[in-house]
Design a protein around this motif. Structure first.
Motif, PDB file in Angstrom:
ATOM      1  N   HIS A 159      49.171  53.409  38.030  1.00  0.00           N
ATOM      2  CA  HIS A 159      49.065  52.012  37.611  1.00  0.00           C
ATOM      3  C   HIS A 159      48.731  51.940  36.123  1.00  0.00           C
ATOM      4  O   HIS A 159      47.912  51.149  35.700  1.00  0.00           O
ATOM      5  CB  HIS A 159      48.012  51.269  38.444  1.00  0.00           C
ATOM      6  CG  HIS A 159      48.390  51.149  39.886  1.00  0.00           C
ATOM      7  ND1 HIS A 159      49.456  50.406  40.312  1.00  0.00           N
ATOM      8  CD2 HIS A 159      47.871  51.700  40.989  1.00  0.00           C
ATOM      9  CE1 HIS A 159      49.574  50.491  41.614  1.00  0.00           C
ATOM     10  NE2 HIS A 159      48.628  51.275  42.047  1.00  0.00           N
TER      11      HIS A 159
ATOM     12  N   ASP B 124      50.576  50.821  33.849  1.00  0.00           N
ATOM     13  CA  ASP B 124      51.009  49.509  33.387  1.00  0.00           C
ATOM     14  C   ASP B 124      51.196  48.624  34.618  1.00  0.00           C
ATOM     15  O   ASP B 124      52.294  48.550  35.180  1.00  0.00           O
ATOM     16  CB  ASP B 124      52.307  49.624  32.597  1.00  0.00           C
ATOM     17  CG  ASP B 124      52.745  48.295  31.993  1.00  0.00           C
ATOM     18  OD1 ASP B 124      52.130  47.241  32.317  1.00  0.00           O
ATOM     19  OD2 ASP B 124      53.696  48.301  31.205  1.00  0.00           O
ATOM     20  N   PRO B 125      50.127  47.963  35.062  1.00  0.00           N
ATOM     21  CA  PRO B 125      50.216  47.192  36.293  1.00  0.00           C
ATOM     22  C   PRO B 125      51.284  46.104  36.258  1.00  0.00           C
ATOM     23  O   PRO B 125      51.914  45.830  37.271  1.00  0.00           O
ATOM     24  CB  PRO B 125      48.825  46.602  36.484  1.00  0.00           C
ATOM     25  CG  PRO B 125      48.044  46.932  35.286  1.00  0.00           C
ATOM     26  CD  PRO B 125      48.808  47.907  34.470  1.00  0.00           C
ATOM     27  N   LEU B 126      51.508  45.501  35.111  1.00  0.00           N
ATOM     28  CA  LEU B 126      52.526  44.460  35.009  1.00  0.00           C
ATOM     29  C   LEU B 126      53.913  45.054  35.282  1.00  0.00           C
ATOM     30  O   LEU B 126      54.683  44.512  36.073  1.00  0.00           O
ATOM     31  CB  LEU B 126      52.467  43.798  33.634  1.00  0.00           C
ATOM     32  CG  LEU B 126      53.442  42.651  33.378  1.00  0.00           C
ATOM     33  CD1 LEU B 126      53.245  41.524  34.362  1.00  0.00           C
ATOM     34  CD2 LEU B 126      53.278  42.144  31.955  1.00  0.00           C
TER      35      LEU B 126
ATOM     36  N   TYR C 283      47.281  43.656  40.068  1.00  0.00           N
ATOM     37  CA  TYR C 283      46.995  42.346  39.470  1.00  0.00           C
ATOM     38  C   TYR C 283      45.585  42.314  38.884  1.00  0.00           C
ATOM     39  O   TYR C 283      44.792  41.454  39.227  1.00  0.00           O
ATOM     40  CB  TYR C 283      47.146  41.239  40.524  1.00  0.00           C
ATOM     41  CG  TYR C 283      48.547  41.109  41.063  1.00  0.00           C
ATOM     42  CD1 TYR C 283      49.426  40.184  40.517  1.00  0.00           C
ATOM     43  CD2 TYR C 283      48.990  41.903  42.110  1.00  0.00           C
ATOM     44  CE1 TYR C 283      50.723  40.061  41.003  1.00  0.00           C
ATOM     45  CE2 TYR C 283      50.285  41.788  42.597  1.00  0.00           C
ATOM     46  CZ  TYR C 283      51.145  40.873  42.046  1.00  0.00           C
ATOM     47  OH  TYR C 283      52.420  40.760  42.529  1.00  0.00           O
TER      48      TYR C 283
ATOM     49  N   THR D 111      46.090  40.609  33.151  1.00  0.00           N
ATOM     50  CA  THR D 111      47.551  40.725  33.286  1.00  0.00           C
ATOM     51  C   THR D 111      48.172  39.416  33.750  1.00  0.00           C
ATOM     52  O   THR D 111      49.279  39.391  34.239  1.00  0.00           O
ATOM     53  CB  THR D 111      47.942  41.861  34.265  1.00  0.00           C
ATOM     54  OG1 THR D 111      47.436  41.558  35.566  1.00  0.00           O
ATOM     55  CG2 THR D 111      47.426  43.203  33.799  1.00  0.00           C
ATOM     56  N   GLU D 112      47.447  38.331  33.544  1.00  0.00           N
ATOM     57  CA  GLU D 112      47.952  37.030  33.969  1.00  0.00           C
ATOM     58  C   GLU D 112      48.838  36.368  32.921  1.00  0.00           C
ATOM     59  O   GLU D 112      49.432  35.326  33.180  1.00  0.00           O
ATOM     60  CB  GLU D 112      46.802  36.088  34.364  1.00  0.00           C
ATOM     61  CG  GLU D 112      45.798  35.831  33.281  1.00  0.00           C
ATOM     62  CD  GLU D 112      44.656  36.840  33.246  1.00  0.00           C
ATOM     63  OE1 GLU D 112      43.659  36.537  32.544  1.00  0.00           O
ATOM     64  OE2 GLU D 112      44.723  37.895  33.858  1.00  0.00           O
TER      65      GLU D 112
ATOM     66  N   THR E 278      55.406  37.567  32.810  1.00  0.00           N
ATOM     67  CA  THR E 278      55.106  37.534  34.237  1.00  0.00           C
ATOM     68  C   THR E 278      55.380  36.142  34.791  1.00  0.00           C
ATOM     69  O   THR E 278      55.324  35.163  34.051  1.00  0.00           O
ATOM     70  CB  THR E 278      53.642  37.943  34.501  1.00  0.00           C
ATOM     71  OG1 THR E 278      53.404  37.964  35.906  1.00  0.00           O
ATOM     72  CG2 THR E 278      52.657  37.018  33.817  1.00  0.00           C
TER      73      THR E 278
END
Length: 143
Positions: free
Chosen positions: A19, A21-23, A76, A80-81, A85
């Protein structure tokens, strides 16, 4: 002993990179999910022929995809909001609801795999809850 140290280092590197780069990870997961649903959806809608092997293969892959995305906190995390996205802020403001929706989806996919549909009618019965789960989650958690 060297083998143990090497194995531990390799596992740590894989775990940390899983993870990184979670996005990007969640986008890749959703793209894969979408491609599998583009196989299954037309069958359920009667726009493509029911072929047992194709449907079962796609359901198995969808299940693996769902299991890969089960760690909501890793995919998430806070921060990363924004950016490239399509998720809504409700993913973070209604964290428990989002986790429940994810768990619900995962359970429905697993149930469809377990059902092993062998004809169109049994497939439609197994697939309908998955489709409803996707739609419900998108309404609340996706732009």
């Amino acid at each position: 002993m060297r083998l143990f140290i090497f194995a531990t280092a390799a596992l740590t590197a894989l775990t940390m990179g899983a993870h990184a780069d979670p996005l990007a990870d969640r986008k890749a997961n959703m793209k894969e999910r979408g491609s599998l649903l583009r196989v299954l959806g037309p069958v359920a809608q009667g726009r493509a022929d029911f072929e047992t092997a194709t449907v079962l293969d796609a359901l198995e892959k969808l299940n693996a995809n769902a299991q890969a995305a089960i760690d909501v906190d890793a995919l998430y995390p806070e921060g990363t909001e924004s950016g490239d996205t399509k998720v809504k802020a409700t993913v973070w403001s209604d964290r428990d609801g989002f986790k429940k929706a994810n768990d619900d989806y995962t359970a429905k996919v697993a149930a469809a795999v377990e059902a092993q549909p062998q004809d169109l009618e049994s497939f439609k019965a197994a697939f309908a809850p998955i489709a409803a789960s996707c739609g419900g989650c998108h309404e609340v958690y996706r732009n």
